[in-house]
Design a protein around this motif. Structure first.
Motif, PDB file in Angstrom:
ATOM      1  N   LYS A  56       0.813  -1.025   0.061  1.00 35.66           N
ATOM      2  CA  LYS A  56      -0.051  -0.050  -0.078  1.00 35.66           C
ATOM      3  C   LYS A  56       0.787   1.273   0.218  1.00 35.66           C
ATOM      4  O   LYS A  56       1.939   1.258   0.618  1.00 35.66           O
ATOM      5  CB  LYS A  56      -0.904  -0.005   1.317  1.00 35.66           C
ATOM      6  N   PHE A  57       0.311   2.259  -0.712  1.00 34.68           N
ATOM      7  CA  PHE A  57       1.110   3.596  -0.620  1.00 34.68           C
ATOM      8  C   PHE A  57       0.121   4.480  -0.321  1.00 34.68           C
ATOM      9  O   PHE A  57      -0.971   4.694  -0.954  1.00 34.68           O
ATOM     10  CB  PHE A  57       1.566   3.454  -2.367  1.00 34.68           C
ATOM     11  N   THR A  58       0.673   5.692   0.026  1.00 32.84           N
ATOM     12  CA  THR A  58       0.035   6.811   0.477  1.00 32.84           C
ATOM     13  C   THR A  58       0.998   8.088   0.301  1.00 32.84           C
ATOM     14  O   THR A  58       2.123   8.129   0.595  1.00 32.84           O
ATOM     15  CB  THR A  58      -0.584   6.969   1.925  1.00 32.84           C
ATOM     16  N   MET A  59       0.263   9.364  -0.344  1.00 30.49           N
ATOM     17  CA  MET A  59       1.052  10.320  -0.376  1.00 30.49           C
ATOM     18  C   MET A  59       0.120  11.475   0.012  1.00 30.49           C
ATOM     19  O   MET A  59      -1.128  11.650  -0.282  1.00 30.49           O
ATOM     20  CB  MET A  59       1.344  10.723  -1.776  1.00 30.49           C
ATOM     21  N   TYR A  60       0.956  12.239   1.071  1.00 30.84           N
ATOM     22  CA  TYR A  60       0.420  13.360   1.686  1.00 30.84           C
ATOM     23  C   TYR A  60       0.813  14.845   1.143  1.00 30.84           C
ATOM     24  O   TYR A  60       1.966  14.776   1.174  1.00 30.84           O
ATOM     25  CB  TYR A  60       0.256  13.525   3.082  1.00 30.84           C
ATOM     26  N   ILE A  88      -2.102   4.963  -8.292  1.00 34.62           N
ATOM     27  CA  ILE A  88      -3.089   5.685  -7.364  1.00 34.62           C
ATOM     28  C   ILE A  88      -4.339   5.420  -7.817  1.00 34.62           C
ATOM     29  O   ILE A  88      -4.928   5.454  -9.030  1.00 34.62           O
ATOM     30  CB  ILE A  88      -2.856   7.258  -7.519  1.00 34.62           C
ATOM     31  N   THR A  89      -5.227   4.752  -6.855  1.00 31.16           N
ATOM     32  CA  THR A  89      -6.573   4.457  -6.963  1.00 31.16           C
ATOM     33  C   THR A  89      -7.760   5.337  -6.430  1.00 31.16           C
ATOM     34  O   THR A  89      -8.829   5.387  -6.930  1.00 31.16           O
ATOM     35  CB  THR A  89      -6.791   3.220  -6.425  1.00 31.16           C
ATOM     36  N   GLU A  90      -7.218   6.329  -5.478  1.00 27.37           N
ATOM     37  CA  GLU A  90      -8.256   7.086  -4.918  1.00 27.37           C
ATOM     38  C   GLU A  90      -7.482   8.665  -4.459  1.00 27.37           C
ATOM     39  O   GLU A  90      -6.300   8.468  -4.040  1.00 27.37           O
ATOM     40  CB  GLU A  90      -9.081   6.665  -3.698  1.00 27.37           C
ATOM     41  N   GLN A 108      -6.624   3.177 -12.602  1.00 27.60           N
ATOM     42  CA  GLN A 108      -5.432   3.628 -11.960  1.00 27.60           C
ATOM     43  C   GLN A 108      -4.383   4.385 -12.606  1.00 27.60           C
ATOM     44  O   GLN A 108      -4.319   4.669 -13.868  1.00 27.60           O
ATOM     45  CB  GLN A 108      -4.587   2.202 -11.510  1.00 27.60           C
ATOM     46  N   TYR A 109      -3.927   5.553 -11.903  1.00 28.29           N
ATOM     47  CA  TYR A 109      -2.999   6.448 -12.231  1.00 28.29           C
ATOM     48  C   TYR A 109      -1.642   6.244 -11.765  1.00 28.29           C
ATOM     49  O   TYR A 109      -1.300   6.042 -10.922  1.00 28.29           O
ATOM     50  CB  TYR A 109      -3.647   7.680 -11.852  1.00 28.29           C
TER      51      TYR A 109
END
Length: 150
Positions: A56-60, A88-90, A108-109
């Motif tokens: 899982k990946f997250t960018m803030y 990226i999915t959301e 997906q991006y």
């Protein structure tokens, strides 16, 4: 002779039990990209990225001028060798009135197109393509590891 044979048999059976009872190592292989990273030098938008064990990946992203503006991108990643793929999915966007709008992306991006990475000490360097004027431009982003103290 019988005693020796019994002793050898007993040692053989004991060794079988020892190896059969050996614990299996279920630890995930070392993943150098795992963890939280913050972009350096600071840009107009502060970017913090997090690579988790489970892919899982997250960018803030926050605006340095208006800290109330916050965008969070969620998705998945794979890191194989030096290649990095982040899909990226959301997207979550905090509006100026304080409400948060969540958008599921229809497809997906790919965040870091044709991305490669390397890590030197505690600095993650990602090379990828961007398209600022509809033509591919090689882009480089650097992130410092956020070290956790337990």
């Amino acid at each position: 002779m019988k005693k020796t044979l019994k002793l050898v048999s007993l040692l053989f059976i004991s060794s079988l039990f020892i190896f059969a009872c050996k614990k299996k190592n279920n630890e995930a292989p070392y993943n150098p990209i795992k963890g939280a990273w913050v972009e350096t030098p600071q840009q107009t938008y502060n970017r913090k990225i997090v690579f988790n064990d489970n892919g899982k990946f997250t960018m803030y992203m926050t605006n340095t001028i208006d800290a109330n503006y916050l965008v969070t991108l969620n998705g998945t990643y794979t890191a194989q060798g030096e290649n990095l793929t982040v899909n990226i999915t959301e997207e979550w966007v905090k509006q100026s009135n304080g409400t948060v709008v969540k958008t599921q992306l229809p497809q997906q991006y790919n965040l870091f197109e044709k991305g490669t990475f390397n890590i030197s000490n505690t600095v993650l360097t990602i090379n990828y393509l961007t398209y600022p004027a509809d033509a591919p431009v090689k882009t480089l982003a650097k992130f410092n590891k956020i070290l956790a103290i337990d």
